[in-house]
Design a protein around this motif. Sequence first.
Motif, PDB file in Angstrom:
ATOM      1  N   GLN A  73      35.553  22.758  47.663  1.00 39.12           N
ATOM      2  CA  GLN A  73      36.918  22.759  47.134  1.00 39.12           C
ATOM      3  C   GLN A  73      37.121  23.896  46.137  1.00 39.12           C
ATOM      4  OE1 GLN A  73      39.565  20.716  48.129  1.00 39.12           O
ATOM      5  NE2 GLN A  73      40.664  22.265  46.955  1.00 39.12           N
ATOM      6  N   SER A  74      36.072  24.220  45.389  1.00 43.53           N
ATOM      7  CA  SER A  74      36.151  25.362  44.472  1.00 43.53           C
ATOM      8  C   SER A  74      36.374  26.656  45.248  1.00 43.53           C
ATOM      9  CB  SER A  74      34.871  25.462  43.643  1.00 43.53           C
ATOM     10  OG  SER A  74      34.704  24.313  42.828  1.00 43.53           O
ATOM     11  N   GLN A  75      35.715  26.756  46.397  1.00 40.36           N
ATOM     12  CA  GLN A  75      35.921  27.921  47.248  1.00 40.36           C
ATOM     13  C   GLN A  75      37.356  27.954  47.787  1.00 40.36           C
ATOM     14  OE1 GLN A  75      33.068  28.283  50.433  1.00 40.36           O
ATOM     15  NE2 GLN A  75      34.282  29.825  51.507  1.00 40.36           N
ATOM     16  N   VAL A  76      37.877  26.788  48.153  1.00 40.98           N
ATOM     17  CA  VAL A  76      39.259  26.708  48.633  1.00 40.98           C
ATOM     18  C   VAL A  76      40.229  27.155  47.545  1.00 40.98           C
ATOM     19  CG1 VAL A  76      41.077  25.142  49.376  1.00 40.98           C
ATOM     20  CG2 VAL A  76      38.800  24.926  50.336  1.00 40.98           C
ATOM     21  N   ASP A  77      39.999  26.689  46.318  1.00 44.58           N
ATOM     22  CA  ASP A  77      40.865  27.067  45.210  1.00 44.58           C
ATOM     23  C   ASP A  77      40.865  28.582  45.005  1.00 44.58           C
ATOM     24  OD1 ASP A  77      41.395  24.392  44.830  1.00 44.58           O
ATOM     25  OD2 ASP A  77      39.926  24.156  43.215  1.00 44.58           O
ATOM     26  N   THR A  78      39.690  29.187  45.138  1.00 41.00           N
ATOM     27  CA  THR A  78      39.594  30.636  44.993  1.00 41.00           C
ATOM     28  C   THR A  78      40.351  31.351  46.105  1.00 41.00           C
ATOM     29  OG1 THR A  78      37.422  30.425  43.935  1.00 41.00           O
ATOM     30  CG2 THR A  78      37.985  32.579  44.832  1.00 41.00           C
ATOM     31  N   GLU A  79      40.206  30.851  47.336  1.00 40.78           N
ATOM     32  CA  GLU A  79      40.930  31.449  48.458  1.00 40.78           C
ATOM     33  C   GLU A  79      42.438  31.356  48.251  1.00 40.78           C
ATOM     34  OE1 GLU A  79      39.592  29.471  51.949  1.00 40.78           O
ATOM     35  OE2 GLU A  79      37.660  30.535  52.031  1.00 40.78           O
ATOM     36  N   HIS A  80      42.899  30.189  47.816  1.00 44.97           N
ATOM     37  CA  HIS A  80      44.335  30.007  47.600  1.00 44.97           C
ATOM     38  C   HIS A  80      44.853  30.929  46.499  1.00 44.97           C
ATOM     39  CE1 HIS A  80      44.447  25.684  49.453  1.00 44.97           C
ATOM     40  NE2 HIS A  80      44.308  26.634  50.355  1.00 44.97           N
ATOM     41  N   ALA A  81      44.058  31.090  45.430  1.00 43.77           N
ATOM     42  CA  ALA A  81      44.467  31.976  44.340  1.00 43.77           C
ATOM     43  C   ALA A  81      44.552  33.420  44.823  1.00 43.77           C
ATOM     44  CB  ALA A  81      43.476  31.856  43.177  1.00 43.77           C
ATOM     45  N   ASP A  82      43.567  33.848  45.614  1.00 46.38           N
ATOM     46  CA  ASP A  82      43.585  35.217  46.145  1.00 46.38           C
ATOM     47  C   ASP A  82      44.774  35.433  47.078  1.00 46.38           C
ATOM     48  OD1 ASP A  82      41.351  35.929  44.752  1.00 46.38           O
ATOM     49  OD2 ASP A  82      39.953  35.626  46.418  1.00 46.38           O
ATOM     50  N   LEU A  83      45.059  34.448  47.911  1.00 46.32           N
ATOM     51  CA  LEU A  83      46.188  34.573  48.832  1.00 46.32           C
ATOM     52  C   LEU A  83      47.521  34.590  48.082  1.00 46.32           C
ATOM     53  CD1 LEU A  83      45.033  32.189  51.703  1.00 46.32           C
ATOM     54  CD2 LEU A  83      45.213  34.676  51.793  1.00 46.32           C
ATOM     55  N   ALA A  84      47.589  33.831  46.997  1.00 48.33           N
ATOM     56  CA  ALA A  84      48.823  33.834  46.203  1.00 48.33           C
ATOM     57  C   ALA A  84      49.060  35.195  45.570  1.00 48.33           C
ATOM     58  CB  ALA A  84      48.744  32.757  45.117  1.00 48.33           C
ATOM     59  N   GLY A 137      38.664  39.121  53.522  1.00 48.16           N
ATOM     60  CA  GLY A 137      37.594  38.535  54.332  1.00 48.16           C
ATOM     61  C   GLY A 137      37.784  37.062  54.627  1.00 48.16           C
ATOM     62  N   ILE A 138      39.023  36.589  54.583  1.00 51.07           N
ATOM     63  CA  ILE A 138      39.324  35.182  54.854  1.00 51.07           C
ATOM     64  C   ILE A 138      39.873  35.058  56.268  1.00 51.07           C
ATOM     65  CG2 ILE A 138      40.709  33.190  54.188  1.00 51.07           C
ATOM     66  CD1 ILE A 138      40.843  34.349  51.363  1.00 51.07           C
ATOM     67  N   THR A 139      39.159  34.320  57.119  1.00 50.36           N
ATOM     68  CA  THR A 139      39.622  34.081  58.480  1.00 50.36           C
ATOM     69  C   THR A 139      39.720  32.582  58.721  1.00 50.36           C
ATOM     70  OG1 THR A 139      37.385  34.033  59.419  1.00 50.36           O
ATOM     71  CG2 THR A 139      38.467  36.189  59.270  1.00 50.36           C
ATOM     72  N   GLU A 140      40.458  32.199  59.741  1.00 51.26           N
ATOM     73  CA  GLU A 140      40.639  30.777  60.041  1.00 51.26           C
ATOM     74  C   GLU A 140      39.310  30.122  60.400  1.00 51.26           C
ATOM     75  OE1 GLU A 140      42.426  27.267  60.122  1.00 51.26           O
ATOM     76  OE2 GLU A 140      43.350  29.160  59.501  1.00 51.26           O
ATOM     77  N   GLU A 141      38.449  30.857  61.113  1.00 47.05           N
ATOM     78  CA  GLU A 141      37.166  30.294  61.537  1.00 47.05           C
ATOM     79  C   GLU A 141      36.238  30.029  60.354  1.00 47.05           C
ATOM     80  OE1 GLU A 141      38.544  32.978  62.781  1.00 47.05           O
ATOM     81  OE2 GLU A 141      39.105  32.343  64.810  1.00 47.05           O
ATOM     82  N   LEU A 142      36.333  30.872  59.319  1.00 49.37           N
ATOM     83  CA  LEU A 142      35.416  30.761  58.192  1.00 49.37           C
ATOM     84  C   LEU A 142      36.071  30.161  56.957  1.00 49.37           C
ATOM     85  CD1 LEU A 142      33.546  34.193  58.498  1.00 49.37           C
ATOM     86  CD2 LEU A 142      32.902  31.975  59.441  1.00 49.37           C
ATOM     87  N   ARG A 143      37.279  29.625  57.107  1.00 51.28           N
ATOM     88  CA  ARG A 143      37.940  29.001  55.962  1.00 51.28           C
ATOM     89  C   ARG A 143      37.137  27.802  55.482  1.00 51.28           C
ATOM     90  NH1 ARG A 143      43.560  29.897  55.280  1.00 51.28           N
ATOM     91  NH2 ARG A 143      43.405  28.404  53.558  1.00 51.28           N
ATOM     92  N   ALA A 144      37.100  27.633  54.175  1.00 45.73           N
ATOM     93  CA  ALA A 144      36.393  26.493  53.598  1.00 45.73           C
ATOM     94  C   ALA A 144      37.138  25.199  53.907  1.00 45.73           C
ATOM     95  CB  ALA A 144      36.261  26.679  52.087  1.00 45.73           C
ATOM     96  N   ARG A 145      36.410  24.162  54.324  1.00 46.01           N
ATOM     97  CA  ARG A 145      37.009  22.867  54.650  1.00 46.01           C
ATOM     98  C   ARG A 145      36.238  21.777  53.905  1.00 46.01           C
ATOM     99  NH1 ARG A 145      37.250  26.107  59.111  1.00 46.01           N
ATOM    100  NH2 ARG A 145      39.288  26.234  60.163  1.00 46.01           N
ATOM    101  N   PRO A 146      36.693  21.404  52.715  1.00 48.98           N
ATOM    102  CA  PRO A 146      35.936  20.486  51.850  1.00 48.98           C
ATOM    103  C   PRO A 146      35.644  19.130  52.480  1.00 48.98           C
ATOM    104  CG  PRO A 146      37.726  21.525  50.637  1.00 48.98           C
ATOM    105  CD  PRO A 146      37.939  21.859  52.072  1.00 48.98           C
ATOM    106  N   LEU A 147      36.656  18.494  53.066  1.00 49.39           N
ATOM    107  CA  LEU A 147      36.464  17.156  53.612  1.00 49.39           C
ATOM    108  C   LEU A 147      35.479  17.178  54.780  1.00 49.39           C
ATOM    109  CD1 LEU A 147      37.282  14.225  53.336  1.00 49.39           C
ATOM    110  CD2 LEU A 147      39.164  14.650  54.933  1.00 49.39           C
TER     111      LEU A 147
END
Length: 232
Positions: A73-84, A137-147
Amino acid sequence: MSRSRHPEVHRSDRVGWLRAAVLGANDGIVSVAGLVVGIAASGASATTILATGIAGTVAGAMSMAAGEYVSVQSQVDTEHADLAVEKRELHEDPHSELEELAAIYRHRGLTPDLAQQVAVQLTAHDALAAHARDELGITEELRARPLQAAMASAGAFICGAALPVLTALLAPHVYVAQVTTAATLVGLGLTGAMAARAGGAPPLRGAVRVMFWGALAMAAAALIGQLFDTAH
């Protein structure tokens, strides 16, 4: 319509769940086997050994799931911040972002004209996706999926832990430590080989690697158990 005679099999899209599953299974086998062997070496009763194994399985699975979820989830938060940030920059200065994308393609070997054409066309199609993929370097295949990672980790831990728990349940009391050790090394060898094969590495190397550390962990647990001899 002709079919490709050289289908390509890529493994990068399975790296997220594979990592969680392998870590969970190996941790389940080693952690619970260490508990079972250590408690058995202390001279505890069969009921105590089994209860310890089951309690270790439940606690370990929950711990693995929570740890994996928080980490991913921390990785997801970082991805979302970068995308924003990228989305805001595309809105405020689209020209600079276009030039930045073209520079990336030039750096990868395209001619300036071709790099500019590619950047223009990809920006027109989906500017944010282009920057996410080629700049961040964010792709759909390598996106972080916490659950997904948490469930895979917990499920794999339980599957791995089932091996030493079953040996504690079925093996003769006086041989629990020996049977658990042998079964654990076999299980680690299988999971190590399968994980290495799924990841494209030599299976034997993967098997030996996890068997070595598993044996070391159980030896340490047995030594600690002998220090607390409950049989006398």
